[in-house]
Design a protein around this motif. Structure first.
Motif: not given
Ligand code: NAI
Ligand code: MN
Ligand code: ZN
Length: 337
Positions: A65-69
């Motif tokens: 995971i490199d970015c979350v909403g």
């Protein structure tokens, strides 16, 4: 980012696309490995009735995971994850009884929405499952194919005294064999295929007895062994197999089906009811990722035994051709991103 896109049936392109942003409730995964499945090839050839084009294919993938909403805990950034391709509404009848895999508005990642054959992919945060250190990066994308075997065996409830007959020693048959042996401890697992090299893989994956039905029927071969299967799983999925399985099965047997053929199978009520046979069908998986991750971590199943090739993602066309055409040498083909 680069994505492997089926623009229209028969046309695969590796496309430069703007990096996608995760929507609220989603995570973005930087993909490192993805497995090729028969359904990817079917979408490529235009043989999947559910696919819409253009489509980024791939539903067996692993990454970080490199970015979350919005609404997703930023602490999740950096997690090593595999992604459950089953995206469901959560409130329809099948969802309400724990069967999101047949949600009335089912969306499968890599089929109905863009998938994992891409440098980056997005998915609902709850679909991304943490992979423990015991599972190496290279094998983590194999969790998904084993969830198919986990799902069908959950219906069939195998026991050690079962005599199991598995049709097909492709990737699906092999995952089923491993789960029957390694998880449920079934004593006798018989596997039938038409290709000797695949039957050799079946033995390597735990089959006790293998039968080639190219020259002689399964019925004839089992008759000489005086053997009646109590559990049959069709992982070859030709429409003619169902009647054969019903005829061969012991009274009180269970039969599991996983095929999607639109062709009719010819079966009689009498052949089923007289032996009180139970028929189960299984599609994808219903929340089976944690179970399979545990089995893999504990060494009950060994994904390595299915992986015959690993190729760089830019060679995807060659990899898909190999996977499709060379069934003697190929089982699971992985792409490295
Ligand atoms: P595959 O094509 O690699 O393997 C099928 C094997 O069955 C081959 O080795 C072939 O030689 C053998 N076979 C075909 N007809 C046979 C017959 N009459 N008797 C004995 N052996 C026979 O396919 P794969 O990837 O292992 O998938 C198997 C099936 O499972 C496919 O039809 C696929 O659509 C289905 N599937 C279903 C899923 C579900 O969730 N229900 C998920 C994934 C696949
Ligand atoms: Mn698959
Ligand atoms: Zn639903």
């Amino acid at each position: 980012m680069k994505s492997i896109v089926i623009e229209q049936p028969g046309k695969l392109v590796i496309e430069q696309r703007p990096l996608m942003e995760p929507a609220p409730g989603e995570v973005r995964v930087k993909v490192s490995y993805a497995g090729i499945c028969g359904s990817d090839v079917h979408i490529y050839h235009g043989h999947n009735p559910f696919a819409k084009y253009p489509r980024v294919i791939g539903h067996e993938f692993f990454g970080h995971i490199d970015c979350v909403g919005e609404g997703v805990d930023p602490a999740r950034i950096g997690e090593r994850v595999v992604v459950d391709p089953v995206v469901s509404c959560g409130h329809c009848y099948p969802c309400s009884i724990g069967r999101p895999n047949v949600c009335t508005t089912l969306q499968v990642i890599g089929v109905h929405r863009d998938g994992g054959f891409s440098d980056y992919a997005v998915a609902p945060a709850q679909n991304a499952y943490v992979v423990p250190a015991a599972i190496p990066d290279r094998l983590a994308s194999m969790v998904e194919p084993f969830t198919i075997a986990a799902n069908i065996t959950a219906f069939l409830q195998p026991t050690p005294q079962d005599i199991a007959l598995v049709y097909g020693a492709g990737p699906m048959g092999l995952t089923v064999i491993q789960v029957l042996k390694g998880v449920y401890g079934v004593q006798q697992v018989i596997v039938v295929d038409r290709i000797d090299e695949r039957l050799a893989m079946a033995r390597d994956n735990g089959a006790d007895l293998t039968l080639n039905n190219l020259q002689q029927s399964v019925a004839e071969q089992l008759a000489t062994q005086n053997c009646r299967p109590t559990l049959v799983i069709d992982a070859a999925c030709h429409p003619s197999i169902l009647q054969e399985a019903i005829n061969l099965a012991s009274p009180a047997a269970r039969i599991g089906m996983m095929g999607f053929s639109g062709e009719a199978s010819s079966i009689t009520q009498q052949s089923i009811t007289s032996k009180e046979i139970s028929l189960f069908s299984s599609r994808l998986n219903s929340h089976r990722f944690p179970q399979v991750i545990a089995w893999m971590s504990e060494g009950k199943i060994d994904a390595e035994k299915l992986v015959t090739h690993c190729m760089p993602a830019h060679q995807v066309e060659a990899a898909m051709l190999l996977f499709e055409k060379d069934q003697r040498a190929c089982c699971k083909v992985l792409l490295e991103f």
